[in-house]
Design an enzyme around this catalytic site. Structure first.
Site, PDB file in Angstrom:
ATOM      1  CG  HIS A 248     -10.120 -42.004  16.855  1.00  0.00           C
ATOM      2  ND1 HIS A 248      -9.982 -43.074  16.200  1.00  0.00           N
ATOM      3  CD2 HIS A 248      -9.250 -41.318  17.484  1.00  0.00           C
ATOM      4  CE1 HIS A 248      -8.949 -43.628  16.705  1.00  0.00           C
ATOM      5  NE2 HIS A 248      -8.214 -42.771  17.480  1.00  0.00           N
TER       6      HIS A 248
ATOM      7  CD  GLU B  39     -13.326 -44.895  18.036  1.00  0.00           C
ATOM      8  OE1 GLU B  39     -12.950 -44.502  16.875  1.00  0.00           O
ATOM      9  OE2 GLU B  39     -12.744 -45.754  18.380  1.00  0.00           O
TER      10      GLU B  39
HETATM   11  C1  GLP Z   1      -5.502 -43.008  19.749  1.00  0.00           C
HETATM   12  C2  GLP Z   1      -5.567 -41.739  20.788  1.00  0.00           C
HETATM   13  C3  GLP Z   1      -5.752 -40.323  19.530  1.00  0.00           C
HETATM   14  C4  GLP Z   1      -4.534 -40.477  18.421  1.00  0.00           C
HETATM   15  C5  GLP Z   1      -4.563 -41.712  17.678  1.00  0.00           C
HETATM   16  C6  GLP Z   1      -3.598 -41.960  16.664  1.00  0.00           C
HETATM   17  O1  GLP Z   1      -6.618 -43.432  19.424  1.00  0.00           O
HETATM   18  N1  GLP Z   1      -6.272 -41.407  21.469  1.00  0.00           N
HETATM   19  O2  GLP Z   1      -5.478 -39.290  20.487  1.00  0.00           O
HETATM   20  O3  GLP Z   1      -4.668 -39.248  17.589  1.00  0.00           O
HETATM   21  O4  GLP Z   1      -4.410 -42.751  18.658  1.00  0.00           O
HETATM   22  O5  GLP Z   1      -2.458 -42.508  17.061  1.00  0.00           O
HETATM   23  P1  GLP Z   1      -1.151 -42.542  16.262  1.00  0.00           P
HETATM   24  O6  GLP Z   1      -0.610 -40.968  16.459  1.00  0.00           O
HETATM   25  O7  GLP Z   1      -0.321 -43.489  17.071  1.00  0.00           O
HETATM   26  O8  GLP Z   1      -1.400 -42.732  14.978  1.00  0.00           O
END
Ligand code: GLP
Length: 243
Positions: A137, A142
């Site tokens: 995503h 999603e």
């Molecule tokens: C959330 C955000 C996304 C992000 C993802 C990954 O779901 N809405 O924009 O890319 O988390 O998170 P992380 O960078 O903590 O792995």
């Protein structure tokens, strides 16, 4: 898509920060698209450090964030508005009124339309920062989200809820819905930089780069973007076909 692979996280974040710093210097009133999650955190630390040491000026910059949880006020410690204020905006000289994060409370359908109009009226996003979920995503788009969506309300998958539970007291307290810029909104950015590191992201990176362009892997649409760069560490790049 251009792919840059770094031996360590520090050099990855320095490179992404440098791209943003150069872009702000070239266009002081640039429109930036920004992301939350753990991936961009150290990039933001680099931007703050550079601002303090070298005085890079953010007074004319305008920002639009990708998404926000529905039901959380901006003052809630897990809201993306709070995250952005504390992780980036408060450390720069950007007026908070020039920073936009969709509101997760009030009439969210109205918010979606207004947010999309504000991006258009600002002239569109010049440079968009992205992370990626383990299921591919981007923002909170999603798997299965149509590629032609603009800012909209979405239900989070259990995988995303579980993935983000580390920031909450438990998976039960993670909101089940969010408002997010759509795939089409993101693809409208003139330039895109996506950060991914760690082995947990390797399968998503493989599928987005080497797999078919499909709505079941939202990030795969970036194969069609004319100016997208992936900033990866070796673990996130481990499953890619050799170029
Ligand atoms: C959330 C955000 C996304 C992000 C993802 C990954 O779901 N809405 O924009 O890319 O988390 O998170 P992380 O960078 O903590 O792995």
């Amino acid at each position: 898509m251009q792919i840059q692979i770094f031996q360590d996280k520090e050099s990855l974040h320095r490179a992404v920060a440098q791209m943003f710093i150069e872009a702000v210097k070239v266009k002081p009133n640039i429109i930036l698209g920004l992301a939350t999650g753990s991936s961009p955190l150290e990039t933001y630390e680099n931007l703050i450090k550079d601002h303090k040491e070298n005085g890079t000026d953010y007074s004319e910059v305008v920002t639009f964030n990708l998404d926000e949880y529905i039901g959380l006020e901006g003052s809630h410690s897990q809201s993306y508005r709070y995250f952005m204020n504390t992780s980036l905006f408060n450390g720069l000289n950007i007026p908070l009124g020039q920073t936009n994060v969709p509101s997760g409370t009030g009439d969210v359908n109205e918010t979606c339309e207004a947010y999309e109009n504000e991006i258009t009226n600002a002239g569109g996003i010049d440079l968009q920062l992205l992370g990626i979920g383990t299921n591919g995503h981007i923002g909170f788009n999603e798997p299965g989200t149509p590629f032609d969506t603009r800012t909209h309300v979405t239900a989070l998958t259990q995988e995303t809820i579980d993935g983000n539970a580390r920031f909450f007291e438990s998976a039960d307290s993670v909101p089940k819905k969010a408002v997010t810029m759509g795939i089409q909104s993101i693809m409208g950015a003139k330039k895109i930089a996506l950060i991914a590191y760690g082995s947990k992201k390797a399968a998503a990176i493989r599928d987005m780069v080497n797999g078919p362009i499909t709505e079941s892997m939202p990030a795969s649409i970036l194969q069609n973007h004319p100016d997208a760069t992936l900033f990866l560490d070796e673990e996130a790049a481990a499953l890619l076909k050799p170029q």
